[in-house]
Design a protein around this motif. Sequence first.
Motif, PDB file in Angstrom:
ATOM      1  N   PHE A 186      12.210 -43.661 -56.613  1.00  0.00           N
ATOM      2  CA  PHE A 186      12.802 -42.554 -57.363  1.00  0.00           C
ATOM      3  C   PHE A 186      13.431 -43.062 -58.650  1.00  0.00           C
ATOM      4  O   PHE A 186      13.212 -42.518 -59.732  1.00  0.00           O
ATOM      5  N   TYR A 187      14.195 -44.151 -58.568  1.00  0.00           N
ATOM      6  CA  TYR A 187      14.819 -44.735 -59.752  1.00  0.00           C
ATOM      7  C   TYR A 187      13.756 -45.186 -60.754  1.00  0.00           C
ATOM      8  O   TYR A 187      13.871 -44.947 -61.958  1.00  0.00           O
ATOM      9  N   GLY A 188      12.720 -45.864 -60.264  1.00  0.00           N
ATOM     10  CA  GLY A 188      11.668 -46.354 -61.141  1.00  0.00           C
ATOM     11  C   GLY A 188      10.905 -45.227 -61.821  1.00  0.00           C
ATOM     12  O   GLY A 188      10.603 -45.290 -63.014  1.00  0.00           O
ATOM     13  N   LEU A 189      10.609 -44.174 -61.061  1.00  0.00           N
ATOM     14  CA  LEU A 189       9.888 -43.046 -61.645  1.00  0.00           C
ATOM     15  C   LEU A 189      10.754 -42.275 -62.640  1.00  0.00           C
ATOM     16  O   LEU A 189      10.256 -41.762 -63.638  1.00  0.00           O
ATOM     17  N   HIS A 190      12.044 -42.209 -62.383  1.00  0.00           N
ATOM     18  CA  HIS A 190      12.928 -41.572 -63.357  1.00  0.00           C
ATOM     19  C   HIS A 190      12.923 -42.373 -64.653  1.00  0.00           C
ATOM     20  O   HIS A 190      12.853 -41.811 -65.746  1.00  0.00           O
ATOM     21  N   LYS A 191      12.994 -43.684 -64.547  1.00  0.00           N
ATOM     22  CA  LYS A 191      12.945 -44.533 -65.741  1.00  0.00           C
ATOM     23  C   LYS A 191      11.616 -44.321 -66.472  1.00  0.00           C
ATOM     24  O   LYS A 191      11.570 -44.231 -67.692  1.00  0.00           O
ATOM     25  N   PHE A 192      10.528 -44.218 -65.713  1.00  0.00           N
ATOM     26  CA  PHE A 192       9.210 -43.956 -66.304  1.00  0.00           C
ATOM     27  C   PHE A 192       9.251 -42.668 -67.123  1.00  0.00           C
ATOM     28  O   PHE A 192       8.735 -42.616 -68.234  1.00  0.00           O
ATOM     29  N   ASN A 193       9.894 -41.628 -66.605  1.00  0.00           N
ATOM     30  CA  ASN A 193       9.984 -40.354 -67.324  1.00  0.00           C
ATOM     31  C   ASN A 193      10.760 -40.485 -68.633  1.00  0.00           C
ATOM     32  O   ASN A 193      10.545 -39.711 -69.556  1.00  0.00           O
ATOM     33  N   THR A 194      11.646 -41.449 -68.728  1.00  0.00           N
ATOM     34  CA  THR A 194      12.430 -41.605 -69.952  1.00  0.00           C
ATOM     35  C   THR A 194      11.697 -42.401 -71.022  1.00  0.00           C
ATOM     36  O   THR A 194      12.074 -42.336 -72.184  1.00  0.00           O
ATOM     37  N   VAL A 195      10.662 -43.170 -70.650  1.00  0.00           N
ATOM     38  CA  VAL A 195       9.956 -43.968 -71.651  1.00  0.00           C
ATOM     39  C   VAL A 195       8.705 -43.280 -72.185  1.00  0.00           C
ATOM     40  O   VAL A 195       8.185 -43.674 -73.219  1.00  0.00           O
ATOM     41  N   VAL A 196       8.231 -42.261 -71.482  1.00  0.00           N
ATOM     42  CA  VAL A 196       7.053 -41.524 -71.937  1.00  0.00           C
ATOM     43  C   VAL A 196       7.497 -40.554 -73.024  1.00  0.00           C
ATOM     44  O   VAL A 196       8.473 -39.840 -72.869  1.00  0.00           O
ATOM     45  N   GLU A 197       6.789 -40.550 -74.121  1.00  0.00           N
ATOM     46  CA  GLU A 197       7.158 -39.713 -75.258  1.00  0.00           C
ATOM     47  C   GLU A 197       6.251 -38.496 -75.349  1.00  0.00           C
ATOM     48  O   GLU A 197       5.109 -38.522 -74.881  1.00  0.00           O
ATOM     49  N   ARG A 198       6.749 -37.437 -75.949  1.00  0.00           N
ATOM     50  CA  ARG A 198       5.945 -36.236 -76.168  1.00  0.00           C
ATOM     51  C   ARG A 198       4.877 -36.486 -77.210  1.00  0.00           C
ATOM     52  O   ARG A 198       5.008 -37.367 -78.052  1.00  0.00           O
ATOM     53  N   GLY A 199       3.843 -35.664 -77.159  1.00  0.00           N
ATOM     54  CA  GLY A 199       2.792 -35.745 -78.175  1.00  0.00           C
ATOM     55  C   GLY A 199       1.744 -36.774 -77.810  1.00  0.00           C
ATOM     56  O   GLY A 199       1.459 -37.021 -76.656  1.00  0.00           O
ATOM     57  N   ARG A 200       1.204 -37.381 -78.831  1.00  0.00           N
ATOM     58  CA  ARG A 200       0.142 -38.373 -78.640  1.00  0.00           C
ATOM     59  C   ARG A 200       0.767 -39.684 -78.170  1.00  0.00           C
ATOM     60  O   ARG A 200       1.185 -40.511 -78.981  1.00  0.00           O
ATOM     61  N   PHE A 201       0.793 -39.872 -76.892  1.00  0.00           N
ATOM     62  CA  PHE A 201       1.401 -41.075 -76.314  1.00  0.00           C
ATOM     63  C   PHE A 201       0.298 -41.939 -75.734  1.00  0.00           C
ATOM     64  O   PHE A 201      -0.585 -41.455 -75.031  1.00  0.00           O
TER      65      PHE A 201
END
Length: 141
Positions: free
Chosen positions: A94-109
Amino acid sequence: MEQGPFIPLTSDYGFKATFGNEGNTLFLRTALQALIKSPVPIREVQLEKNAFEALTLDSRSGIFDLACTDEAGNHFIVEMQLGHAPHFVRRMKFYGLHKFNTVVERGRFDYANLPRIYCIAFLERNILPTAGYQHPGQPAR
């Protein structure tokens, strides 16, 4: 020779004072480098906020013991667990996936360039559910 008070590394205060020392991150950097078996030295880490808020009203928030990012953009979540911890692996996911959600950017990523996210746990005893999990202090089975 008089010695000062002894604060065990396994106490919450001792753990955070040792690993989360913003004035001197040498111990943290050296430990992280050894734990991920990186031949490249970690020269710098930025300690981050260790709590995150829920994204929606009915979702969960969380607090981890320590979070940091190194100069290469790798993210580290470091936990210490001494007592009984049901669902510990799920909590770390859960902690790791939350961190993943914070590094993914909107748009063309470009997902090919995602940073590495390491979840590191110091455990008093083997609390992992199966023999399929391993850490440097435990021989592979």
